[in-house]
Write a protein that holds these residues in place. Structure first.
Motif, PDB file in Angstrom:
ATOM      1  N   SER A  59      49.383  31.356  39.411  1.00 38.14           N
ATOM      2  CA  SER A  59      47.949  31.139  39.254  1.00 38.14           C
ATOM      3  C   SER A  59      47.376  30.321  40.404  1.00 38.14           C
ATOM      4  N   VAL A  60      48.187  29.448  41.016  1.00 36.35           N
ATOM      5  CA  VAL A  60      47.710  28.682  42.165  1.00 36.35           C
ATOM      6  C   VAL A  60      47.441  29.634  43.327  1.00 36.35           C
ATOM      7  N   PHE A  61      48.342  30.577  43.533  1.00 36.77           N
ATOM      8  CA  PHE A  61      48.152  31.568  44.592  1.00 36.77           C
ATOM      9  C   PHE A  61      46.911  32.408  44.336  1.00 36.77           C
ATOM     10  N   ASN A  62      46.726  32.841  43.114  1.00 31.45           N
ATOM     11  CA  ASN A  62      45.554  33.662  42.775  1.00 31.45           C
ATOM     12  C   ASN A  62      44.266  32.890  42.994  1.00 31.45           C
ATOM     13  N   GLU A  63      44.246  31.637  42.590  1.00 30.67           N
ATOM     14  CA  GLU A  63      43.053  30.797  42.767  1.00 30.67           C
ATOM     15  C   GLU A  63      42.778  30.587  44.262  1.00 30.67           C
ATOM     16  N   THR A  64      43.829  30.361  45.033  1.00 32.93           N
ATOM     17  CA  THR A  64      43.668  30.169  46.474  1.00 32.93           C
ATOM     18  C   THR A  64      43.090  31.421  47.120  1.00 32.93           C
ATOM     19  N   MET A  65      43.593  32.574  46.741  1.00 26.31           N
ATOM     20  CA  MET A  65      43.092  33.822  47.307  1.00 26.31           C
ATOM     21  C   MET A  65      41.648  34.092  46.879  1.00 26.31           C
ATOM     22  N   ARG A  66      41.309  33.732  45.657  1.00 23.34           N
ATOM     23  CA  ARG A  66      39.936  33.905  45.184  1.00 23.34           C
ATOM     24  C   ARG A  66      38.994  33.017  45.988  1.00 23.34           C
ATOM     25  N   GLN A  67      39.408  31.770  46.210  1.00 24.69           N
ATOM     26  CA  GLN A  67      38.584  30.842  46.981  1.00 24.69           C
ATOM     27  C   GLN A  67      38.441  31.307  48.431  1.00 24.69           C
ATOM     28  N   ARG A  68      39.520  31.831  48.983  1.00 25.65           N
ATOM     29  CA  ARG A  68      39.460  32.329  50.355  1.00 25.65           C
ATOM     30  C   ARG A  68      38.488  33.502  50.460  1.00 25.65           C
ATOM     31  N   GLY A  69      38.561  34.421  49.512  1.00 24.20           N
ATOM     32  CA  GLY A  69      37.654  35.557  49.516  1.00 24.20           C
ATOM     33  C   GLY A  69      36.207  35.121  49.380  1.00 24.20           C
ATOM     34  N   LYS A  70      35.953  34.150  48.522  1.00 27.02           N
ATOM     35  CA  LYS A  70      34.587  33.638  48.342  1.00 27.02           C
ATOM     36  C   LYS A  70      34.098  32.957  49.614  1.00 27.02           C
ATOM     37  N   ALA A  71      34.987  32.199  50.272  1.00 26.47           N
ATOM     38  CA  ALA A  71      34.610  31.526  51.518  1.00 26.47           C
ATOM     39  C   ALA A  71      34.259  32.542  52.601  1.00 26.47           C
ATOM     40  N   GLU A  72      35.060  33.594  52.720  1.00 31.12           N
ATOM     41  CA  GLU A  72      34.770  34.633  53.710  1.00 31.12           C
ATOM     42  C   GLU A  72      33.437  35.314  53.417  1.00 31.12           C
ATOM     43  N   GLU A  73      33.171  35.558  52.155  1.00 30.56           N
ATOM     44  CA  GLU A  73      31.904  36.174  51.761  1.00 30.56           C
ATOM     45  C   GLU A  73      30.730  35.244  52.070  1.00 30.56           C
ATOM     46  N   ASP A  74      30.889  33.967  51.774  1.00 31.78           N
ATOM     47  CA  ASP A  74      29.834  32.993  52.062  1.00 31.78           C
ATOM     48  C   ASP A  74      29.537  32.917  53.555  1.00 31.78           C
ATOM     49  N   ILE A  75      30.595  32.927  54.374  1.00 28.33           N
ATOM     50  CA  ILE A  75      30.418  32.878  55.825  1.00 28.33           C
ATOM     51  C   ILE A  75      29.711  34.130  56.318  1.00 28.33           C
ATOM     52  N   PHE A  76      30.094  35.286  55.810  1.00 31.28           N
ATOM     53  CA  PHE A  76      29.464  36.540  56.209  1.00 31.28           C
ATOM     54  C   PHE A  76      27.964  36.509  55.919  1.00 31.28           C
ATOM     55  N   PHE A  77      27.602  36.111  54.713  1.00 33.45           N
ATOM     56  CA  PHE A  77      26.183  36.126  54.353  1.00 33.45           C
ATOM     57  C   PHE A  77      25.410  35.011  55.043  1.00 33.45           C
TER      58      PHE A  77
END
Length: 54
Positions: free
Chosen positions: A2-20
């Protein structure tokens, strides 16, 4: 796992935030250029000579 999943979710959200954020900055820049161009056109329409001699 679950730590890995949470980390990947946060990374994806960060990339999306940077893009927008980059997209927003580009749109804001384009809007500023458009407004500056319109203001320049308005300033060119203002008569500069008042018709009075000093």
């Amino acid at each position: 796992m679950s730590v890995f999943n949470e980390t990947m979710r946060q990374r994806g959200k960060a990339e999306e935030d940077i893009f927008f954020a980059k997209l927003d900055l580009e749109l804001i820049s384009a809007l500023h250029k458009k407004l500056d161009k319109e203001q320049q056109q308005e300033l060119q329409q203002i008569p500069t000579e008042s018709g009075y001699d000093r």
